[in-house]
Design a protein around this motif. Sequence first.
Motif, PDB file in Angstrom:
ATOM      1  N   GLN A  41       1.174  -0.655   0.115  1.00 17.35           N
ATOM      2  CA  GLN A  41       0.124   0.347   0.159  1.00 17.35           C
ATOM      3  C   GLN A  41       0.771   0.951  -0.173  1.00 17.35           C
ATOM      4  OE1 GLN A  41      -3.047  -0.717  -0.796  1.00 17.35           O
ATOM      5  NE2 GLN A  41      -2.377  -2.905  -0.219  1.00 17.35           N
ATOM      6  N   THR A  44      -0.146   5.382  -0.332  1.00 17.02           N
ATOM      7  CA  THR A  44      -0.927   5.281   0.300  1.00 17.02           C
ATOM      8  C   THR A  44       0.686   6.084   1.424  1.00 17.02           C
ATOM      9  OG1 THR A  44      -2.349   4.006   0.621  1.00 17.02           O
ATOM     10  CG2 THR A  44      -1.622   4.476   2.615  1.00 17.02           C
ATOM     11  N   ALA A  47      -4.029   2.832   4.539  1.00 15.75           N
ATOM     12  CA  ALA A  47      -3.937   1.456   4.848  1.00 15.75           C
ATOM     13  C   ALA A  47      -3.674   0.896   6.440  1.00 15.75           C
ATOM     14  CB  ALA A  47      -2.482   1.018   4.870  1.00 15.75           C
ATOM     15  N   SER A  88     -10.653  -3.577  -0.565  1.00 10.31           N
ATOM     16  CA  SER A  88      -9.523  -2.205  -1.157  1.00 10.31           C
ATOM     17  C   SER A  88     -10.184  -1.319  -2.168  1.00 10.31           C
ATOM     18  CB  SER A  88      -8.392  -2.639  -1.930  1.00 10.31           C
ATOM     19  OG  SER A  88      -8.489  -3.307  -3.359  1.00 10.31           O
TER      20      SER A  88
END
Length: 296
Positions: free
Chosen positions: A88, A93, A172, A292
């Motif tokens: 991620q 992220t 995340a 997700s």
Amino acid sequence: MAGNTGVEEGVGRTALMVAAARAIETHRHDALARDVYAEHFVRAARASAAWPVRLQQVPDGDADPFWGRFARYFGLRTRVLDDFLLRQVRAGTRQVVLLGAGLDTRAYRLGWPPGCTIFEIDQEDVLAFKNRVLDELRAVPKAERITIGGDLRLEWARELTDAGFDPAAPTAWLAEGLLLYLPHAAERALIEAVDRLSAAGSALAYEVKIGTESAAVRASPIYSAARRRIGIDLLVLFGEEPRPDSAADLAAQGWSTSVHTAFEFTRRHGRGPHPEPERHDALAANRWVFASLPWP
């Protein structure tokens, strides 16, 4: 000297159990994940000071149902969820939330890109114990680390946003070994909060048990060993209440979800627990769920 710490009882003690498993994994020649801090947590608490932190300290080694097979499960889980978080952040992220962080040391041991912030939420006494041990080791996190004391069975979202969490940024989320112990209503509330706080590009990984385990599974040597050796009745902590289908709930809100057994990752990595006859296997009902939201 080890003393009473706040991780001595109930669900708190399971954090020590997982730390001991990570320590055992760390000292394997073929370790899937390494956590050099794990054994220090185990030795710092009175309840766990005599537990093994190396496989050589387990009389039957990997043949032991608890510190062998069960510990290997936690080592594999650590690696798989490490990989999830790193995927991620490599995708862009920069905000990570560890729900029920326990004695997780990912803020200290993973290679985080610049600009990452790791939020850890757990009971205040658990976080205080962890911080004390890490401070004594002069450990330095590899990303900005923000701890939030709170009860995840209750309202926690406001404390998270007050601590600097940005719901407009992709996140995340990780709930490792948490939902297993939450009441049905608390799990639903937590999943709803994660959905509400997640921007496009966010992702979530968590562990659940599906269905109701049979009497034969509940008599598994893993559970009896946990009661006898380390004073944890996992079956009481898990409860017998039917679990919600959180993966389906997330899918209904537009998340892409996938559900896996640990054994799939054992085959992928070549190490980890192998299935046993399902009617006796305490790991057969465990599922690792990944969800997700699409990037904008």
